[in-house]
Design a protein around this motif. Structure first.
Motif, PDB file in Angstrom:
ATOM      1  N   LYS A  35       0.820  -1.211   0.000  1.00  0.00           N
ATOM      2  CA  LYS A  35       0.000   0.000   0.000  1.00  0.00           C
ATOM      3  C   LYS A  35       0.860   1.270   0.000  1.00  0.00           C
ATOM      4  O   LYS A  35       0.459   2.294  -0.529  1.00  0.00           O
ATOM      5  N   ASP A  72      -4.996  -3.508   0.778  1.00  0.00           N
ATOM      6  CA  ASP A  72      -5.359  -2.213   0.181  1.00  0.00           C
ATOM      7  C   ASP A  72      -4.522  -1.811  -1.026  1.00  0.00           C
ATOM      8  O   ASP A  72      -4.465  -0.629  -1.373  1.00  0.00           O
ATOM      9  N   VAL A  73      -3.876  -2.748  -1.675  1.00  0.00           N
ATOM     10  CA  VAL A  73      -3.174  -2.425  -2.920  1.00  0.00           C
ATOM     11  C   VAL A  73      -4.210  -2.271  -4.024  1.00  0.00           C
ATOM     12  O   VAL A  73      -5.078  -3.126  -4.203  1.00  0.00           O
ATOM     13  N   ARG A 179      -8.630  -4.431  -4.528  1.00  0.00           N
ATOM     14  CA  ARG A 179      -7.298  -4.996  -4.315  1.00  0.00           C
ATOM     15  C   ARG A 179      -6.893  -5.876  -5.480  1.00  0.00           C
ATOM     16  O   ARG A 179      -7.671  -6.689  -5.951  1.00  0.00           O
TER      17      ARG A 179
END
Length: 200
Positions: A35, A72-73, A179
């Motif tokens: 992230k 949370d990428v 994500r």
């Protein structure tokens, strides 16, 4: 795009790459927080230079493991792209690559699994694909990594709480919204057995 000095400073400040702690087998841990990677403002050359100068020299002597935190990428914000990933991997010295014995892939999500099931073997040569271990929950990570020796950002624990209320996401039956991209499981560790639930 920031200057080279600014990019290096940003990598240091955000602690995207950090060597600290050990897993249960006594191996050093390289923690990577996906992230925090500012993909829009970071050049592949600067990242490779940083890794070559600051990270790889500490990983040449003994086996180590990687903890990659995918929480949370998002493709548009902090995913560097397929060609950049391949460049990062290709730039790893052979000695470091040989010492990398496991990659614990935390919170991979459905998109990540599908991506690497399709492209993983093409991007990551030299056996890395077989070293990847999906880890759905932080608690499962502690079965492999010494808990008190590695720091996790608060948003990682928040994601685990989300999973308590969205169990289908944990089983891979509900996509974890934006994500994207990740790892590939093998079957020789407890971590994998937990995380293979989404596939079976």
């Amino acid at each position: 795009m920031f200057s080279e000095v600014e990019q290096q400073h940003l990598i240091e400040k955000l602690e995207i790459f950090k060597i600290k702690g050990r897993d249960k087998r006594g191996r050093k841990i390289l923690r990577i927080i996906g992230k925090f990677f500012p993909a829009r403002n970071m050049s592949v050359e600067v990242v490779n230079k940083y890794l070559t100068e600051k990270i790889f020299p500490e990983l040449t002597k003994r086996p180590f493991a990687v903890v990659y935190v995918h929480t949370d990428v998002e493709k548009s914000e902090n995913f560097p792209g397929v060609s950049a990933l391949k460049s990062f991997y290709d730039a790893i010295p052979v000695k470091v690559r040989d010492n990398m014995e496991a990659v614990y892939f935390l919170h991979p999500g459905l998109q990540a699994r599908l991506f690497l099931a399709t492209f993983g073997r093409f991007i990551f040569s030299g056996g890395l694909y077989e070293k990847l271990r999906y880890v759905n929950r932080v608690d499962y990570l502690w079965e492999q990594v010494r808990r008190n020796e590695i720091e996790m950002p608060e948003f990682v624990y928040d994601h685990d709480e989300d999973l308590e209320y969205r169990p289908m996401m944990d089983y891979g039956l509900e996509s974890d919204h934006a994500r994207v991209y990740g790892g590939a499981p093998t079957v020789d560790s407890p971590v994998t057995m937990y995380s293979m639930r989404c596939i079976s």
